[in-house]
Each structure stands twice: as C-alpha cells, then as structure tokens.
Motif scaffolding. Structure first.
Motif, mmCIF file in Angstrom:
data_model
loop_
_atom_site.group_PDB
_atom_site.id
_atom_site.type_symbol
_atom_site.label_atom_id
_atom_site.label_comp_id
_atom_site.label_asym_id
_atom_site.label_seq_id
_atom_site.Cartn_x
_atom_site.Cartn_y
_atom_site.Cartn_z
ATOM 1 N N UNK A 45 0.838 -1.202 0.000
ATOM 2 C CA UNK A 45 0.000 0.000 0.000
ATOM 3 C C UNK A 45 0.869 1.247 0.000
ATOM 4 N N UNK A 46 0.229 2.373 -0.244
ATOM 5 C CA UNK A 46 0.951 3.645 -0.202
ATOM 6 C C UNK A 46 1.279 3.995 1.250
ATOM 7 N N UNK A 47 2.282 4.852 1.458
ATOM 8 C CA UNK A 47 2.604 5.267 2.835
ATOM 9 C C UNK A 47 1.414 5.898 3.557
ATOM 10 N N UNK A 48 0.596 6.633 2.827
ATOM 11 C CA UNK A 48 -0.585 7.255 3.443
ATOM 12 C C UNK A 48 -1.538 6.176 3.940
ATOM 13 N N UNK A 49 -1.754 5.128 3.152
ATOM 14 C CA UNK A 49 -2.673 4.050 3.563
ATOM 15 C C UNK A 49 -2.119 3.305 4.770
ATOM 16 N N UNK A 50 -0.806 3.124 4.820
ATOM 17 C CA UNK A 50 -0.194 2.457 5.978
ATOM 18 C C UNK A 50 -0.417 3.303 7.231
ATOM 19 N N UNK A 51 -0.201 4.604 7.117
ATOM 20 C CA UNK A 51 -0.420 5.502 8.257
ATOM 21 C C UNK A 51 -1.892 5.504 8.659
ATOM 22 N N UNK A 52 -2.785 5.487 7.672
ATOM 23 C CA UNK A 52 -4.220 5.443 7.965
ATOM 24 C C UNK A 52 -4.594 4.144 8.681
ATOM 25 N N UNK A 53 -3.888 3.061 8.360
ATOM 26 C CA UNK A 53 -4.145 1.784 9.031
ATOM 27 C C UNK A 53 -3.846 1.910 10.529
ATOM 28 N N UNK A 54 -2.707 2.524 10.864
ATOM 29 C CA UNK A 54 -2.359 2.681 12.273
ATOM 30 C C UNK A 54 -3.357 3.582 12.996
ATOM 31 N N UNK A 55 -3.790 4.615 12.318
ATOM 32 C CA UNK A 55 -4.792 5.499 12.904
ATOM 33 C C UNK A 55 -6.118 4.762 13.099
ATOM 34 N N UNK A 56 -6.509 3.971 12.104
ATOM 35 C CA UNK A 56 -7.750 3.200 12.206
ATOM 36 C C UNK A 56 -7.657 2.189 13.348
ATOM 37 N N UNK A 57 -6.493 1.558 13.489
ATOM 38 C CA UNK A 57 -6.289 0.592 14.566
ATOM 39 C C UNK A 57 -6.462 1.268 15.932
ATOM 40 N N UNK A 58 -5.826 2.413 16.096
ATOM 41 C CA UNK A 58 -5.918 3.161 17.359
ATOM 42 C C UNK A 58 -7.364 3.586 17.638
ATOM 43 N N UNK A 59 -8.018 4.155 16.640
ATOM 44 C CA UNK A 59 -9.378 4.652 16.831
ATOM 45 C C UNK A 59 -10.371 3.517 17.086
ATOM 46 N N UNK A 60 -10.187 2.388 16.402
ATOM 47 C CA UNK A 60 -11.082 1.253 16.597
ATOM 48 C C UNK A 60 -10.939 0.707 18.017
ATOM 49 N N UNK A 61 -9.704 0.565 18.479
ATOM 50 C CA UNK A 61 -9.485 0.064 19.835
ATOM 51 C C UNK A 61 -10.034 1.029 20.878
#
Length: 163
Positions: free
Chosen positions: A132-148
């Motif tokens: 994935x693009x670097x932006x999508x990777x960063x969005x994944x970490x943000x999504x992980x944090x927000x979901x938890x």
C-alpha cells in the motif's frame, strides 16, 4: 420388482455420508450458549473492524484484496504468540506467589513474547509498505488506534450501565 428402483449399495453410500456428516456437525451444536455468544460477539467485532478499517483507510477493492489477507495473517500470528505465552503461564494468579526462579522465567518469557511481537509487527509493517501507499499504511495505524479506543469506550459504557 422394487429391486430395480432402489440401488442398495448406492443408498448405503448416502446413508454412510449422512451419518458421518451428522457426527461431525453435532459438536458444533453442542457448544454451550455462553461460548456461542462469545463467538458471535467476536464475529460481530471482526465485521465492524473490517468495515471501520476499510472506510477509514479508504481502501479500494484491489487494495482490500491485498490488505485483508496480510492483516488476517498478522492477527493469527500475533494471537498464536500470545496464546503460547498465556498457556505457559495459565495457572499464575500473582507473580508475587512465584519463587525467584519462576519469577525470573516469567519475566524472561514476557520479554521473549514482546520481542516476537515487535518482530512480527515490523514484518507486517514492511509487507504493508510494499502493498500500500505510505498514506494508507499511516491510515491503518490510525484506524487501529481509533477502533481500539471505540471498543474500550463501549466496554466502559456497558460496565457503567450494569452498575
């Protein structure tokens, strides 16, 4: 006269197949209601996670086809590492009740577990950077944090309403 209508060896095959299927499926129905509820809750959380991450990461169908198998493999491996540790130390209620030698092994096992988790996370991160693009990777970490955070907030609310 009826012998031609029913092929007994063939009927025996179907009967055997039905018997095998019923014996293999019956344990699934013998789950306790509590275990079934936990499984349903886990499935509901996973369905929410998929929707949440997909939306937050703005995954295209092509990206989702790449991301989810890698993510699911990461989660399986992470859970396996944690389960191994948990199984090894299952009977420990309080570390203070362990002998010095046992406590040392307990602490060392904790460090080994954490090192394995970090190595696994690094491997997953590197796979994500290739997929994935670097932006999508960063969005994944943000999504992980927000979901938890969302799950923790919901758990607190449930506890508050039970009191």
């Amino acid at each position: 006269m009826f012998k031609n209508l029913i092929d007994f060896p063939e009927a025996g095959k179907y009967l055997t197949l039905c018997l095998i299927l019923s014996l293999s499926i019956s344990p699934l129905f013998s789950q306790t209601g509590q275990q079934r509820d936990k499984d349903e809750q886990r499935e509901a959380i996973e369905a929410r996670r998929i929707a949440f991450y997909t939306e937050r990461m703005l995954l295209t169908p092509e990206e989702a086809r790449v991301f989810w198998p890698l993510f699911n493999e990461y989660i399986r491996d992470r859970d396996e590492i944690n389960a191994t540790y948990r199984d090894r130390w299952e009977g420990v209620e309080k570390v203070s009740e362990l002998s010095a030698e046992e406590a040392g092994r307990f602490a060392e096992d904790q460090m080994v577990r954490l090192e394995k988790l970090v190595a696994l996370k690094r491997e997953f991160h590197d796979n994500m950077k290739r997929a994935l693009t670097p932006v999508k990777v960063a969005l994944m970490y943000e999504a992980e944090r927000d979901f938890n955070r969302m799950l923790l907030r919901e758990a607190r609310e449930k506890r508050r309403h039970r009191r």
